[in-house]
Structure formats: structure tokens, C-alpha cells
Motif scaffolding. Structure first.
Motif, PDB file in Angstrom:
ATOM      1  N   GLU A  45       0.759  -1.104  -0.177  1.00  0.00           N
ATOM      2  CA  GLU A  45       0.163  -0.246  -0.014  1.00  0.00           C
ATOM      3  C   GLU A  45       1.045   1.161   0.118  1.00  0.00           C
ATOM      4  O   GLU A  45       0.606   1.932  -1.257  1.00  0.00           O
ATOM      5  CB  GLU A  45      -1.291  -0.422   1.014  1.00  0.00           C
ATOM      6  CG  GLU A  45      -1.646  -1.197   1.462  1.00  0.00           C
ATOM      7  CD  GLU A  45      -2.029  -2.080   1.303  1.00  0.00           C
ATOM      8  OE1 GLU A  45      -0.765  -3.001   1.644  1.00  0.00           O
ATOM      9  OE2 GLU A  45      -2.366  -3.469   0.980  1.00  0.00           O
TER      10      GLU A  45
ATOM     11  N   TRP B  79       0.852   4.040  -3.019  1.00  0.00           N
ATOM     12  CA  TRP B  79       0.414   5.830  -2.494  1.00  0.00           C
ATOM     13  C   TRP B  79       1.892   6.609  -2.789  1.00  0.00           C
ATOM     14  O   TRP B  79       1.378   7.615  -3.477  1.00  0.00           O
ATOM     15  CB  TRP B  79       0.379   5.579  -0.675  1.00  0.00           C
ATOM     16  CG  TRP B  79       1.084   6.952  -0.192  1.00  0.00           C
ATOM     17  CD1 TRP B  79      -0.321   8.029  -0.618  1.00  0.00           C
ATOM     18  CD2 TRP B  79       2.153   7.539   0.279  1.00  0.00           C
ATOM     19  NE1 TRP B  79      -0.017   9.307   0.492  1.00  0.00           N
ATOM     20  CE2 TRP B  79       1.621   8.787   0.260  1.00  0.00           C
ATOM     21  CE3 TRP B  79       2.759   7.776   0.978  1.00  0.00           C
ATOM     22  CZ2 TRP B  79       2.178   9.865   1.873  1.00  0.00           C
ATOM     23  CZ3 TRP B  79       4.476   7.940   1.606  1.00  0.00           C
ATOM     24  CH2 TRP B  79       3.285   9.211   1.836  1.00  0.00           C
TER      25      TRP B  79
ATOM     26  N   GLU C 201      -3.749  16.794  -0.316  1.00  0.00           N
ATOM     27  CA  GLU C 201      -4.076  15.840  -1.374  1.00  0.00           C
ATOM     28  C   GLU C 201      -2.919  14.454  -0.984  1.00  0.00           C
ATOM     29  O   GLU C 201      -3.994  13.298  -1.230  1.00  0.00           O
ATOM     30  CB  GLU C 201      -4.131  16.052  -2.229  1.00  0.00           C
ATOM     31  CG  GLU C 201      -4.670  17.410  -3.241  1.00  0.00           C
ATOM     32  CD  GLU C 201      -4.605  18.007  -4.657  1.00  0.00           C
ATOM     33  OE1 GLU C 201      -5.317  18.006  -5.258  1.00  0.00           O
ATOM     34  OE2 GLU C 201      -2.810  17.587  -4.867  1.00  0.00           O
TER      35      GLU C 201
ATOM     36  N   GLU D 290      -1.556  13.618   1.851  1.00  0.00           N
ATOM     37  CA  GLU D 290      -1.735  13.128   3.182  1.00  0.00           C
ATOM     38  C   GLU D 290      -3.267  12.388   3.180  1.00  0.00           C
ATOM     39  O   GLU D 290      -3.463  11.197   3.552  1.00  0.00           O
ATOM     40  CB  GLU D 290      -2.195  14.048   4.139  1.00  0.00           C
ATOM     41  CG  GLU D 290      -1.026  15.159   4.757  1.00  0.00           C
ATOM     42  CD  GLU D 290      -0.990  15.781   5.790  1.00  0.00           C
ATOM     43  OE1 GLU D 290      -0.007  16.583   5.965  1.00  0.00           O
ATOM     44  OE2 GLU D 290      -2.357  16.770   5.942  1.00  0.00           O
ATOM     45  N   GLN D 291      -4.127  13.206   2.113  1.00  0.00           N
ATOM     46  CA  GLN D 291      -5.778  12.353   1.671  1.00  0.00           C
ATOM     47  C   GLN D 291      -5.312  10.698   1.246  1.00  0.00           C
ATOM     48  O   GLN D 291      -5.953   9.960   1.366  1.00  0.00           O
ATOM     49  CB  GLN D 291      -6.592  13.070   1.208  1.00  0.00           C
ATOM     50  CG  GLN D 291      -7.017  14.342   2.179  1.00  0.00           C
ATOM     51  CD  GLN D 291      -7.987  13.798   3.099  1.00  0.00           C
ATOM     52  OE1 GLN D 291      -8.930  13.046   3.202  1.00  0.00           O
ATOM     53  NE2 GLN D 291      -7.167  14.860   4.319  1.00  0.00           N
ATOM     54  N   GLN D 292      -4.682  11.161   0.022  1.00  0.00           N
ATOM     55  CA  GLN D 292      -4.196  10.034  -0.265  1.00  0.00           C
ATOM     56  C   GLN D 292      -3.500   8.722   0.199  1.00  0.00           C
ATOM     57  O   GLN D 292      -3.745   7.698  -0.039  1.00  0.00           O
ATOM     58  CB  GLN D 292      -3.157   9.999  -1.597  1.00  0.00           C
ATOM     59  CG  GLN D 292      -3.492  11.023  -2.936  1.00  0.00           C
ATOM     60  CD  GLN D 292      -4.211  10.250  -3.916  1.00  0.00           C
ATOM     61  OE1 GLN D 292      -4.421   8.679  -3.795  1.00  0.00           O
ATOM     62  NE2 GLN D 292      -5.110  10.818  -4.585  1.00  0.00           N
TER      63      GLN D 292
ATOM     64  N   ILE E 223      -4.323   8.338   3.317  1.00  0.00           N
ATOM     65  CA  ILE E 223      -5.204   7.961   4.509  1.00  0.00           C
ATOM     66  C   ILE E 223      -5.889   6.627   3.666  1.00  0.00           C
ATOM     67  O   ILE E 223      -6.272   5.795   4.181  1.00  0.00           O
ATOM     68  CB  ILE E 223      -6.290   9.214   4.775  1.00  0.00           C
ATOM     69  CG1 ILE E 223      -5.645  10.043   5.742  1.00  0.00           C
ATOM     70  CG2 ILE E 223      -7.495   8.606   5.264  1.00  0.00           C
ATOM     71  CD1 ILE E 223      -6.505  11.153   5.959  1.00  0.00           C
ATOM     72  N   LYS E 224      -6.555   6.992   2.526  1.00  0.00           N
ATOM     73  CA  LYS E 224      -7.406   6.293   1.233  1.00  0.00           C
ATOM     74  C   LYS E 224      -6.398   5.135   1.146  1.00  0.00           C
ATOM     75  O   LYS E 224      -7.366   4.292   0.392  1.00  0.00           O
ATOM     76  CB  LYS E 224      -7.632   7.251  -0.095  1.00  0.00           C
ATOM     77  CG  LYS E 224      -8.168   6.827  -0.524  1.00  0.00           C
ATOM     78  CD  LYS E 224      -8.849   7.335  -2.543  1.00  0.00           C
ATOM     79  CE  LYS E 224      -9.352   6.446  -2.739  1.00  0.00           C
ATOM     80  NZ  LYS E 224      -9.809   7.767  -4.518  1.00  0.00           N
ATOM     81  N   ILE E 225      -5.252   4.899   0.387  1.00  0.00           N
ATOM     82  CA  ILE E 225      -4.615   3.935  -0.056  1.00  0.00           C
ATOM     83  C   ILE E 225      -3.882   3.008   0.887  1.00  0.00           C
ATOM     84  O   ILE E 225      -4.325   1.715   0.649  1.00  0.00           O
ATOM     85  CB  ILE E 225      -3.274   4.471  -1.063  1.00  0.00           C
ATOM     86  CG1 ILE E 225      -3.860   5.372  -2.118  1.00  0.00           C
ATOM     87  CG2 ILE E 225      -2.505   3.563  -1.334  1.00  0.00           C
ATOM     88  CD1 ILE E 225      -3.188   5.727  -3.152  1.00  0.00           C
TER      89      ILE E 225
ATOM     90  N   GLY F 249      -4.804   3.422   4.506  1.00  0.00           N
ATOM     91  CA  GLY F 249      -5.902   2.532   4.883  1.00  0.00           C
ATOM     92  C   GLY F 249      -5.474   3.180   6.631  1.00  0.00           C
ATOM     93  O   GLY F 249      -5.559   2.881   8.157  1.00  0.00           O
TER      94      GLY F 249
ATOM     95  N   ASP G 297      -4.758   6.699   9.410  1.00  0.00           N
ATOM     96  CA  ASP G 297      -5.778   7.596  10.152  1.00  0.00           C
ATOM     97  C   ASP G 297      -4.399   9.538  10.157  1.00  0.00           C
ATOM     98  O   ASP G 297      -3.553   9.453   9.225  1.00  0.00           O
ATOM     99  CB  ASP G 297      -5.365   7.861  11.788  1.00  0.00           C
ATOM    100  CG  ASP G 297      -3.943   8.123  12.495  1.00  0.00           C
ATOM    101  OD1 ASP G 297      -2.921   8.602  12.494  1.00  0.00           O
ATOM    102  OD2 ASP G 297      -4.401   7.549  14.018  1.00  0.00           O
TER     103      ASP G 297
ATOM    104  N   ALA H 258      -0.561   9.764   8.875  1.00  0.00           N
ATOM    105  CA  ALA H 258      -0.453  10.190   7.033  1.00  0.00           C
ATOM    106  C   ALA H 258       0.634  11.469   7.088  1.00  0.00           C
ATOM    107  O   ALA H 258       1.564  11.619   6.345  1.00  0.00           O
ATOM    108  CB  ALA H 258      -2.061  10.925   6.710  1.00  0.00           C
TER     109      ALA H 258
END
Length: 367
Positions: free
Chosen positions: A40, A44, A56, A58-60, A62-64, A66, A68, A72
Motif C-alpha cells: 500500500e 501511495w 492531497e 495526506e488524503q491519498q 489515508i485512502k490507499i 488506511g 489516520d 499520514a
């Protein structure tokens, strides 16, 4: 923010671990990611090849991956600190890159920009000598990576020792230079193989082994001696009269030719040099490759690429003059299809070793 252009991934092992090489100069890093989430994390990082804002990134994560937001942020900051990720390039650098890119000079632009603000490391760096710096490299293989050895044998069961033809002691330097004219193709018979081997022996073979502060290195006949600019030489020809060609690695220590593969169609060689006349009209070829990883282990900055190119010129001239001294004409061919030549030379890792130059040999060369 985006993935740094210097970042390389290596030794990817399923879902559990992989290695990262990043940075340049004294800031170069080499480390292993060993985690149940390694796959993962790798995905990322690959997503970050395109420019993104910090949010963006950090959000990627979190999404990829998994994780918090706190994790991130910590992970993003750590990879930024290690040079795996880089901040947005400055506007001046982008203007230079865009301007040079109009003319197809992207590689040259990258080289220039990487070197423009490069820290220069003199013999004393912050009170440390080169000796101390390299002692630290040798003592920390987990950071620096193991130093590739001076010798990279490719021995096979099918090896040949061909008697070499010694150089005529009566020939003068002036005569050799007078023979060294540019050519486009050959119209004479193939050169004598004994003379070819003699020129390779005198222009390329190891003269002696030297024990230096970083271990053993080879002394070669050309100016910088080959210590950390390590080239390999291959002869490609139909040595056994089979009607097809073979690739033979030339051992600079034993002076033997070791068959790497045979059954090569001559048309594949011609195509790999884009049908150049000096290739199509030749039956004997010399391929030069560079063992990039050995050079880069010591010279940890982008500007060192120039050192390899200069040393390649030294080597090619050494071979050229030795061939000319024996009455062999030489066609210079830097125009090569890299991936095809890697296949012809049985090379599978561009960082470890890759082709950089081709010479073809013949007689009665004409323009």
C-alpha cells in the motif's frame, strides 16, 4: 509536492518489503520499507508521481494505506525529509526545463538543474576528510548499500582464448594519427581477429590491481584508470562460423572471451544501431557497457554523470588508436537502441550495468 525524480524502487518482495534509493550527493539515502502495508505504501508513492498539494498527499495516504490523519502527516514528513518526496520545484528551474524541453533537451535540462545549486564537497567537509566520509560509508551498508566489487565476472562454460597480435614496434604515433580518419562504411575484408584481440588487450585489459582506501580496484590503460568508472567490453561476431553471431564478454583479467548467448541474427545488430552504414558493412562489433551502480556508490551526486561520459571518451580513444595502429578501421556508433542492446548483451538491470557505446571494425573504411 511529488515523488522525487531521484527516487528508485528496488528488490520488491511481494507485499511485505521493498527498498528505496533517493537523494543526491551527501543527502543520498538507501533503506528498506519492511511492513505488512508495504504494498500500500508503494502504491501511495507511485500515485505521487504527479504534483499534488500536501493535503492531497495526506488524503491519498489515508485512502490507499488506511491510516489516520496523524500517521499520514508523520509518514509524509518522514519521506520528505529522506528526499523520497520533494517540494514543488522553484519557478526558475521550471522555466529552464520548459525552455530546454522545446528542443528535446530534457535530459540536459535535468542535469543542469540538478547541478546548478549542488553542494561542492572539498577535501574537508565540515571538518571531516574524504577518508572519514568513506569509512562511514563502508561501515554503514544499511544506509549506503554495499559497494559493488571491482570485478564482475560473467564466466561461462564456453570460453575462448585467442592469440593476440602484438603491436609493430616500428609504427610511429604520426602514422597512427594519419590513419585515424572518420568513415561511414567498410568495403574491405573483415580484420584479422588476432589483431582485434591484440588491440583490446592493449587498450582495455587490466594492467594491475590496486589496493586503495575503498578496497581493490583495477588499473586500466586509459587516463582515469577505471577505478570507479567501470566499463565492461563485449565482442559480437560469428567466431565459430555458424552463420549467426554470438555475444562474448571479454574478461579484462584473464583476457578470455566468455560466450553469453549465440544464434543472433545479424539483422538484429543492424537494427539495434538504426541501420548505420558502418554497422551494416561490418562483421565484428565491440559493445561498451557501464556498471553504473559501482560509480554511483562513491560519487553520490548528479554531476558525476559527466565523469562517466568523459571516461567513455578516454576508453573509446584508447581502443580507436590501438585498432588503427594495427591497420583496423573503426566506425564510431553512439547511436544505439538501449533496450535491444541490453538484450543482446544479456543485461537485465540498467542500474547495475547498461550499454553506452558501440564500435564496429573493418578494413578500407570510406566516407
Amino acid at each position: 509536492m511529488k515523488l522525487s525524480r531521484s527516487t528508485r524502487f528496488d528488490k520488491i518482495d511481494g507485499n511485505s518489503k521493498f527498498r528505496i534509493r533517493a537523494g543526491s550527493g551527501n543527502n543520498r539515502t538507501d533503506f528498506q520499507v519492511d511492513s505488512p502495508q508495504a504494498q500500500e505504501i508503494l502504491l501511495w508513492l507511485l500515485v505521487l508521481r504527479e504534483e499534488k498539494t500536501l493535503e492531497e498527499v495526506e488524503q491519498q495516504a489515508i485512502k490507499i494505506i488506511g491510516i489516520d490523519i496523524k500517521q499520514a502527516r508523520e509518514l509524509s514528513a518522514k519521506f520528505l525529509d529522506l528526499g523520497v518526496l520533494e517540494e514543488s520545484p522553484d519557478q526558475v528551474s521550471e522555466q529552464i526545463r520548459d525552455e530546454w524541453d522545446k528542443y528535446g533537451w530534457r535530459d540536459a535540462a535535468d542535469f543542469h538543474i540538478d547541478c546548478r545549486n549542488l553542494k561542492f564537497v572539498p577535501d574537508l567537509d565540515g571538518g571531516e576528510t574524504y577518508h572519514k566520509i568513506y569509512d562511514d560509508l563502508l561501515s554503514q551498508p544499511e544506509f549506503a548499500g554495499g559497494q559493488p566489487p571491482h570485478y564482475s565476472p560473467k564466466e561461462t562454460d564456453q570460453k575462448f582464448t585467442i592469440r593476440h597480435c602484438s603491436l609493430n614496434p616500428e609504427i610511429t604515433v604520426e602514422e597512427v594519427f594519419n590513419r585515424s580518419k572518420p568513415i561511414n562504411k567498410f568495403i574491405g575484408a573483415p580484420p584479422d581477429l588476432h589483431a582485434v584481440i591484440g588491440a583490446i588487450r592493449d587498450g582495455f585489459s587490466t594492467q594491475r590491481l590496486v589496493k586503495g582506501s575503498l578496497g581493490v580496484h583495477q588499473q586500466r590503460p586509459y587516463p582515469s584508470g577505471g577505478a570507479r568508472h567501470p566499463f565492461e567490453l563485449y565482442l559480437i561476431s560469428d567466431l565459430e562460423g555458424k552463420g549467426t553471431y554470438g555475444t562474448y564478454w571479454y574478461d579484462p583479467l584473464t583476457e578470455e572471451l566468455n560466450l553469453q548467448q549465440d544464434g543472433i541474427d545479424k539483422r538484429a545488430i543492424d537494427a539495434a544501431c538504426f541501420g548505420k552504414g558502418g554497422i551494416v558493412s561490418s562483421e565484428i562489433f565491440i559493445a561498451i557497457s557501464c556498471r553504473w551502480s559501482r560509480h554511483s556508490w562513491k560519487y553520490r551526486y548528479s554531476r558525476s554523470y559527466r565523469m562517466i561520459m568523459l571516461e567513455l571518451g578516454h576508453l573509446v580513444q584508447s581502443l580507436n588508436l590501438n585498432f588503427r595502429a594495427r591497420g583496423i578501421d573503426v566506425f564510431q556508433c553512439p547511436s544505439l537502441h538501449d533496450s535491444t542492446w541490453s538484450e543482446l548483451l544479456c543485461l537485465d538491470d540498467d542500474c547495475a550495468e547498461a550499454p553506452v557505446y558501440i564500435l564496429s571494425l573493418g578494413t578500407q573504411g570510406i566516407l
